[in-house]
Design a protein around this motif. Sequence first.
Motif, short mmCIF file in Angstrom:
data_model
loop_
_atom_site.label_atom_id
_atom_site.label_comp_id
_atom_site.label_asym_id
_atom_site.label_seq_id
_atom_site.Cartn_x
_atom_site.Cartn_y
_atom_site.Cartn_z
N TRP A 63 1.08 -1.24 -0.11
CA TRP A 63 0.26 -0.13 -0.08
C TRP A 63 0.59 0.93 0.17
CZ3 TRP A 63 -0.82 3.62 4.07
CH2 TRP A 63 -0.30 3.57 5.06
N ARG A 64 2.38 1.23 0.80
CA ARG A 64 2.62 1.76 0.63
C ARG A 64 3.58 2.37 -0.96
NH1 ARG A 64 5.05 0.18 5.15
NH2 ARG A 64 4.20 0.84 6.76
N SER A 65 3.33 1.76 -1.83
CA SER A 65 4.08 2.61 -2.78
C SER A 65 2.51 2.77 -3.92
CB SER A 65 3.91 0.95 -3.98
OG SER A 65 3.40 -0.42 -3.65
N PHE A 66 1.29 3.39 -3.42
CA PHE A 66 0.38 3.63 -4.04
C PHE A 66 0.02 5.12 -3.87
CE2 PHE A 66 -3.99 5.62 -3.95
CZ PHE A 66 -4.07 5.70 -5.19
N SER A 67 0.42 6.17 -5.05
CA SER A 67 0.43 7.65 -4.76
C SER A 67 -1.03 8.13 -4.74
CB SER A 67 1.49 8.14 -5.63
OG SER A 67 1.78 7.90 -6.70
N PRO A 68 -1.49 8.23 -3.00
CA PRO A 68 -2.02 8.71 -2.84
C PRO A 68 -2.63 10.37 -4.12
CG PRO A 68 -1.62 9.09 -0.94
CD PRO A 68 -0.63 8.34 -1.75
N GLY A 69 -4.20 9.69 -4.39
CA GLY A 69 -4.61 10.48 -4.76
C GLY A 69 -4.78 10.73 -6.30
N THR A 70 -3.67 9.70 -6.80
CA THR A 70 -4.23 9.46 -8.23
C THR A 70 -4.70 7.80 -8.31
OG1 THR A 70 -2.13 7.17 -7.59
CG2 THR A 70 -1.23 9.55 -8.72
N ASN A 71 -4.99 7.41 -9.52
CA ASN A 71 -5.55 6.58 -9.98
C ASN A 71 -6.00 5.09 -9.50
OD1 ASN A 71 -8.22 4.33 -11.33
ND2 ASN A 71 -8.19 5.89 -13.27
N MET A 72 -7.23 4.85 -8.12
CA MET A 72 -6.80 3.49 -7.54
C MET A 72 -7.23 2.33 -7.80
SD MET A 72 -7.22 2.14 -3.73
CE MET A 72 -6.74 3.21 -3.14
#
Lengths: 194, 79
Positions: A63-72
């Motif tokens: 989960w840490r490699s997901f950039s918040p605000g991008t298309n999940m």
Amino acid sequence: MSEPEPATEARRIATEARDRARFEEEALALADQVYRVARRLVGSREEAEDLVQETYARAFRSWRSFSPGTNMRAWLLRILTNLNVDRGRRIQRTPQMQALEETDYYLANKVASAAGEEALEQEVVVERLSQDSVVNALSEIPPQFRDVVVLVDIGDFTYADAAQILDVPIGTVMSRLHRGRRALKQKLAEEALP
Amino acid sequence: MSGEPCDRCEELLQDFLDRTLTNEEWAEAEEHLTGCDYCRRRYRFEETLRRYVKLSAAERMPPGLMDKLEQLRGLDATT
């Protein structure tokens, strides 16, 4: 280097737990949409279910490699399609599209010659193709073309998202999409209008 | 020109429905479609077909899968 203050450290941990829970909530809210795409990328309900579980396990671990605000949703599908490839689907030789492809009007022309030109104006004509025949036709398109059709036409992803998910150039997405749709219509004609 | 097959219009069909034509191509397709029943019917058919394909392909999550996914929460990279 000094040790962080215990209070600061506690706050950091609390913030992280909150961010993580928020991430998980957001990901789980997309599960139905993720499953919907997964179901058409693989052959059976069981495979789709396994694939979605593996995807969420991987997503929660990273989960840490997901950039918040991008298309999940695109991020989850990227994980899912990679896992699907890892499962060895593509160990089979890259399937070739039939050399002779039908054109875009192929299915419409078939319908018109079976039921008349005016029939094309009536929505019921399309509905005469059973839903099963659509699903079957979709499953018979070679995977690399099907992936794109499923992502764009069923998953509502943009060309750019599909390119990112599949890690191919956008031009490749467009040409596979066009050819995949033609192949789908050809299969539909074979299935439903013998 | 009504009722005549049109290769150019067929070529523009997918991009027309995807709304990815340039303004010039869009105008070209629109102008042709205004006068050509043959192509207009086929565009309309394609549009309906796309909606139908999407509808037919939709399958809801099997019951129980959501619970399984919920149980994965809290998985750590080290586990």
